[in-house]
Design an enzyme around this catalytic site. Structure first.
Site, PDB file in Angstrom:
ATOM      1  CG  LEU A 149      -1.972  -1.038   1.405  1.00 30.52           C
ATOM      2  CD1 LEU A 149      -2.721  -0.841   2.717  1.00 30.52           C
ATOM      3  CD2 LEU A 149      -2.946  -1.025   0.235  1.00 30.52           C
ATOM      4  CG  ASP A 150       0.553   4.274  -2.978  1.00 28.92           C
ATOM      5  OD1 ASP A 150       1.374   3.453  -3.410  1.00 28.92           O
ATOM      6  OD2 ASP A 150      -0.299   4.843  -3.689  1.00 28.92           O
ATOM      7  NE  ARG A 151       6.044   8.277   3.106  1.00 31.38           N
ATOM      8  CZ  ARG A 151       7.126   8.243   3.877  1.00 31.38           C
ATOM      9  NH1 ARG A 151       7.001   8.231   5.190  1.00 31.38           N
ATOM     10  NH2 ARG A 151       8.323   8.237   3.350  1.00 31.38           N
ATOM     11  NE  ARG A 250      -1.588   8.609  -5.002  1.00 32.31           N
ATOM     12  CZ  ARG A 250      -0.366   8.781  -4.489  1.00 32.31           C
ATOM     13  NH1 ARG A 250       0.310   7.730  -4.037  1.00 32.31           N
ATOM     14  NH2 ARG A 250       0.149   9.987  -4.419  1.00 32.31           N
TER      15      ARG A 250
END
Length: 322
Positions: A149-151, A250
Site C-alpha cells: 500500500l502507498d505510504r 490515484r
C-alpha cells in the site's frame, strides 16, 4: 471449602522472586467467590504476591487469563496458576494485526507508514515491524512481501510467512483474491452512480504514473467504482480493483476529473482530512494453504465523512441566511 494440598517440594517453589507460582496448580471452584479472595484462600502467598500473579496474566479461569481482583467465580469453574508470565504484547506502531497463522499475517496499516523501505528510506516500516514481531518468538521466523500500500494509503495488508506461500500468493493472486476494495474521498461531485476506468499505465522519469494515450503501451489497468455519497465539493466512492498496478486508483480518479483529496501528485487542490483520502477497506481471499475463505473489512474511516458533513453544513447556513 476444602483446600487442595500443595505438591511436595521446597516452599520457595510456590513463590519465586518474580511472583510466579509452581507450574500447573489447579483449583476447582466449589462455591461462589471473588477471584482474589479465592486465591488468597488457596495459595500460601501474601496479598501482594497474589496480586502480582493477576497483574502478570498468570491466573486462568477455564483456560482464559483473568486479571480482575473481583472477577466472580462460579461452582464448576477451574482456576489454574501458570508458572510463566503472560508474554507482553509486542509493540507495533501504526499497525494492528487482524489475523495470524503459521502461513500468513493480515494487518491494518495507518496512513503515513511505509509498507517496505526503499533505497532512500530507512525509517520504520510495516515490513520491518512485523519481521521483528515474528522473530520475537523465534529468531528463525521471517515474513515476505505479497503486495503493498502507498505510504499515505491506510487499510488491509497481507504478508506471507514463507517463500513458498509468498510465491503462491503472487502467482495466483487473481484467482486467490476474491475481493479487494477501497474507499476514496475524491474532489468534486461524482455524477455517475458507477463506472469502469480502463487504461495502459506507464511511469515517467519523475516516477509519476500516467495513462498512456496509446493502446497496449504500458500495463493494462482496470478500476471499477461505485458512488457511495456525493456532495458539491467532495464525493465518497467505493473502488474495486480488477488489476493491481502502482498508483492505479490515484491515476484513474484523476483521469475522470475527480482526483483523490489530498493527492497533490495526481491533481488534487485540497487536503481536507490532512492525509490522502484513500483506504484499503476489504481484502477477501482463499487461504493459500487451507483453502478457507477469509474476509477482512476495516470499514470506512470516520474522518472521510467530515468534508461531506462540513460542506453540507455550510450549504445549510447559506440557505438559512438567504
Amino acid at each position: 471449602m476444602s483446600k487442595k494440598p500443595h505438591s511436595p517440594g521446597p516452599a520457595k517453589s510456590a513463590s519465586s522472586k518474580n511472583g510466579t507460582a509452581a507450574p500447573n496448580k489447579s483449583f476447582p471452584v466449589t462455591e461462589a467467590s471473588e477471584l482474589l479472595a479465592f486465591l488468597l484462600a488457596h495459595l500460601n502467598q501474601g496479598r501482594n504476591s497474589v496480586k502480582s500473579l493477576l497483574a502478570h496474566g498468570q491466573v486462568y479461569v477455564n483456560d482464559r487469563a483473568e486479571t480482575k481482583y473481583n472477577y466472580p467465580l462460579q461452582p464448576g469453574q477451574t482456576v489454574v496458576i501458570r508458572k510463566e508470565r503472560e508474554k507482553e504484547k509486542f509493540p507495533l506502531v501504526g499497525l494492528t494485526i487482524l489475523h495470524e497463522d503459521e502461513h500468513v499475517i493480515v494487518a491494518s496499516k495507518e496512513a503515513g507508514l511505509l509498507t517496505i523501505a526503499s533505497d532512500k528510506e530507512t525509517e520504520m516500516t510495516a515490513y520491518r515491524q512485523l519481521m521483528a514481531y515474528v522473530r520475537d518468538s523465534d529468531p528463525k521466523n521471517r515474513i515476505f512481501i505479497v503486495h503493498r500500500l502507498d505510504r499515505d494509503t491506510s487499510g488491509v495488508l497481507m504478508f506471507a510467512k514463507s517463500e513458498a506461500v509468498q510465491q503462491k500468493l503472487q502467482e495466483e493472486w487473481q484467482t486467490i483474491v476474491k475481493e479487494r476494495s477501497y474507499v476514496a474521498l475524491v474532489e468534486g461531485e461524482v455524477k455517475r452512480q458507477e463506472g469502469t476506468i480502463s487504461s495502459w499505465l506507464k511511469e515517467s522519469k519523475t516516477l509519476r504514473m500516467y495513462s498512456s494515450p496509446h493502446p497496449n503501451d504500458g500495463q493494462h489497468a482496470v478500476t471499477h467504482y461505485k458512488l457511495l455519497q456525493a456532495g458539491k465539493a467532495f464525493s465518497l466512492v467505493e473502488v474495486h480493483l480488477e488489476t493491481g498496478r502502482k498508483n492505479q486508483i490515484r491515476v484513474h480518479m484523476q483521469d475522470i476529473g475527480h482526483p483523490i483529496a489530498g493527492d497533490k501528485k495526481y491533481g488534487a487542490h485540497t487536503k481536507p482530512i490532512g492525509r490522502l483520502g484513500l483506504h484499503a477497506r476489504v481484502l477477501a481471499f482463499e487461504h493459500p494453504v487451507t483453502g478457507k475463505l477469509l474476509k477482512f473489512d476495516t470499514g470506512i474511516p470516520k474522518l472521510f465523512y467530515n468534508p461531506l458533513r462540513n460542506a453540507a453544513a455550510q450549504a445549510d447556513n447559506r440557505r438559512s441566511k438567504g
